[in-house]
Design an enzyme around this catalytic site. Structure first.
Site, PDB file in Angstrom:
ATOM      1  N   GLY A 100      -0.372   9.933   9.602  1.00 16.58           N
ATOM      2  CA  GLY A 100       0.337  10.972  10.357  1.00 16.58           C
ATOM      3  C   GLY A 100       1.417  10.483  11.299  1.00 16.58           C
ATOM      4  N   CYS A 115      -5.150  15.564   2.083  1.00 19.85           N
ATOM      5  CA  CYS A 115      -4.543  15.025   3.290  1.00 19.85           C
ATOM      6  C   CYS A 115      -3.293  15.851   3.545  1.00 19.85           C
ATOM      7  CB  CYS A 115      -4.181  13.557   3.061  1.00 19.85           C
ATOM      8  SG  CYS A 115      -3.230  12.816   4.401  1.00 19.85           S
ATOM      9  N   GLU A 159     -12.502  11.123  14.798  1.00 20.96           N
ATOM     10  CA  GLU A 159     -13.045   9.882  14.217  1.00 20.96           C
ATOM     11  C   GLU A 159     -14.124   9.271  15.114  1.00 20.96           C
ATOM     12  OE1 GLU A 159     -11.663   7.507  11.622  1.00 20.96           O
ATOM     13  OE2 GLU A 159     -10.455   9.084  10.695  1.00 20.96           O
ATOM     14  N   CYS A 204      -4.628  19.778   9.452  1.00 20.11           N
ATOM     15  CA  CYS A 204      -4.992  18.361   9.333  1.00 20.11           C
ATOM     16  C   CYS A 204      -6.465  18.319   8.960  1.00 20.11           C
ATOM     17  CB  CYS A 204      -4.762  17.655  10.661  1.00 20.11           C
ATOM     18  SG  CYS A 204      -5.401  15.981  10.711  1.00 20.11           S
ATOM     19  N   THR A 205      -6.795  17.415   8.051  1.00 21.23           N
ATOM     20  CA  THR A 205      -8.161  17.358   7.535  1.00 21.23           C
ATOM     21  C   THR A 205      -9.220  17.168   8.619  1.00 21.23           C
ATOM     22  OG1 THR A 205      -7.688  15.037   7.178  1.00 21.23           O
ATOM     23  CG2 THR A 205      -7.619  16.483   5.256  1.00 21.23           C
ATOM     24  N   HIS A 206      -8.831  16.524   9.720  1.00 24.49           N
ATOM     25  CA  HIS A 206      -9.820  16.235  10.760  1.00 24.49           C
ATOM     26  C   HIS A 206     -10.126  17.431  11.653  1.00 24.49           C
ATOM     27  CE1 HIS A 206      -8.905  12.184   9.583  1.00 24.49           C
ATOM     28  NE2 HIS A 206      -9.735  11.674  10.476  1.00 24.49           N
ATOM     29  N   ASP A 255      -7.630  10.926   0.576  1.00 25.56           N
ATOM     30  CA  ASP A 255      -7.152  11.191   1.933  1.00 25.56           C
ATOM     31  C   ASP A 255      -6.807   9.843   2.551  1.00 25.56           C
ATOM     32  OD1 ASP A 255      -6.629  12.424   4.426  1.00 25.56           O
ATOM     33  OD2 ASP A 255      -8.655  11.977   5.116  1.00 25.56           O
ATOM     34  N   SER A 256      -6.133   9.889   3.681  1.00 19.33           N
ATOM     35  CA  SER A 256      -5.821   8.641   4.378  1.00 19.33           C
ATOM     36  C   SER A 256      -7.102   7.998   4.923  1.00 19.33           C
ATOM     37  CB  SER A 256      -4.859   8.934   5.526  1.00 19.33           C
ATOM     38  OG  SER A 256      -5.403   9.942   6.362  1.00 19.33           O
TER      39      SER A 256
HETATM   40  N1  DGL Z   1      -5.499  12.990   6.799  1.00 16.83           N
HETATM   41  C1  DGL Z   1      -4.459  13.214   7.769  1.00 16.83           C
HETATM   42  C2  DGL Z   1      -3.971  14.657   7.642  1.00 16.83           C
HETATM   43  O1  DGL Z   1      -4.654  15.521   7.128  1.00 16.83           O
HETATM   44  C3  DGL Z   1      -4.924  12.944   9.173  1.00 16.83           C
HETATM   45  C4  DGL Z   1      -5.154  11.494   9.459  1.00 16.83           C
HETATM   46  C5  DGL Z   1      -3.911  10.645   9.364  1.00 16.83           C
HETATM   47  O2  DGL Z   1      -3.016  10.753  10.222  1.00 16.83           O
HETATM   48  O3  DGL Z   1      -3.835   9.887   8.412  1.00 16.83           O
HETATM   49  O4  DGL Z   1      -2.888  14.946   8.069  1.00 16.83           O
END
Ligand code: DGL
Length: 263
Positions: free
Chosen positions: A41, A71, A150, A182-184, A8-9
């Site tokens: 993102g 991600c 976060e 989105c993962t978050h 993931d990012s």
């Molecule tokens: N991991 C990214 C997603 O699921 C969110 C965080 C980012 O913007 O890198 O889209």
């Protein structure tokens, strides 16, 4: 046996790891969080593709048998390129979420919340329409949700105010299903639930992604036969913040955490 590689990012992909650990408790996992270059993102397509290719090359060096792109931004922007470049099975998070949402919707009105890059790619809308062209899709980029998650701001008034603002057009559009693209975002599930009410189905693709991973591993005869599992976590920036956040995302402390300087 080889491990499942997940990237993931940053820290968000741990919501997928949590589900993999639950469903596939005997699989080793190597996770890479690109914390030095997060967020993806708000970045351009070529940049997201470049970072994603580099992340996979790093995971391949860790001897993995399958890659889970945990991600949404990478999956929506880079997945076709990644699949063309590598022979290893690669699972993205978009199509599992789409399948679940299309299955769940009763009124054919699906909302998608995600990063700007994911919304601009139109990957969710395209894939939903492919499965059922009659479904109406309502998109909303929510760039502030990533920093809120976060920071662990999951109950603050500011979080509710921002969420109300982002979700208003979707509420007005009378969506019956919401893809948390989105993962978050699963961390903010309670906030979405309170604002949208109980009649809207919330889709978190992590479970479906895990089932798809299991299916591919089973088909290829790659499921682990031993009865234990090892977890290794790599990040591209400092460890402390990741370790702190990981607890929220994974629901447990992480121990084997290392920093890599060049992916
Ligand atoms: N991991 C990214 C997603 O699921 C969110 C965080 C980012 O913007 O890198 O889209």
């Amino acid at each position: 046996m080889k491990a499942i590689g997940v990237f993931d990012s940053g820290v968000g992909g741990l919501t997928v790891v949590k589900e993999i650990i639950k469903t596939l408790p005997y699989e080793d996992i190597v996770y890479f969080g690109d914390t030095a270059r997060v967020p993806y993102g708000i970045k351009s397509k070529p940049t997201i593709i470049k970072f994603s290719l580099e992340n996979i090359l790093f995971l391949l060096k860790q001897d993995v048998k399958i890659i889970v792109v945990a991600c949404n931004t990478s999956s929506s922007v880079a997945l076709p390129v990644l699949k063309r470049h590598f022979k290893i099975p690669i699972i993205g998070v978009i199509s599992p979420g789409v399948k679940e949402a299309v299955y769940a919707t009763r009124g054919g009105r699906i909302g998608v919340i995600a990063t700007k890059a994911t919304i601009n790619s139109a990957a969710y809308e395209r894939q939903i329409k492919q499965l059922n062209p009659k479904i109406k899709v309502f998109n909303q980029a929510c760039p502030l949700f990533v920093p809120l998650a976060e920071e662990g701001w999951l109950k603050e008034k500011a979080t509710y105010d921002i969420a109300r603002h982002y979700l208003k057009p979707l509420k007005d559009a009378r969506i019956d299903t919401l893809i948390m693209g989105c993962t978050h975002y699963p961390l903010l599930k309670k906030v979405f639930r309170e604002i949208l009410g109980g009649s809207v189905t919330l889709i978190d693709s992590a479970m479906q992604v895990t089932l798809e991973t299991k299916q591919v591993l089973a088909n290829e005869g790659l499921l682990n036969k031993k009865r234990s599992a090892k977890y290794l976590f790599y990040v591209s920036d400092e460890l402390q913040q990741f370790r702190k956040l990981a607890k929220n995302f994974l629901g447990r402390e992480i121990t084997n955490l290392r920093r890599v300087n060049n992916v």
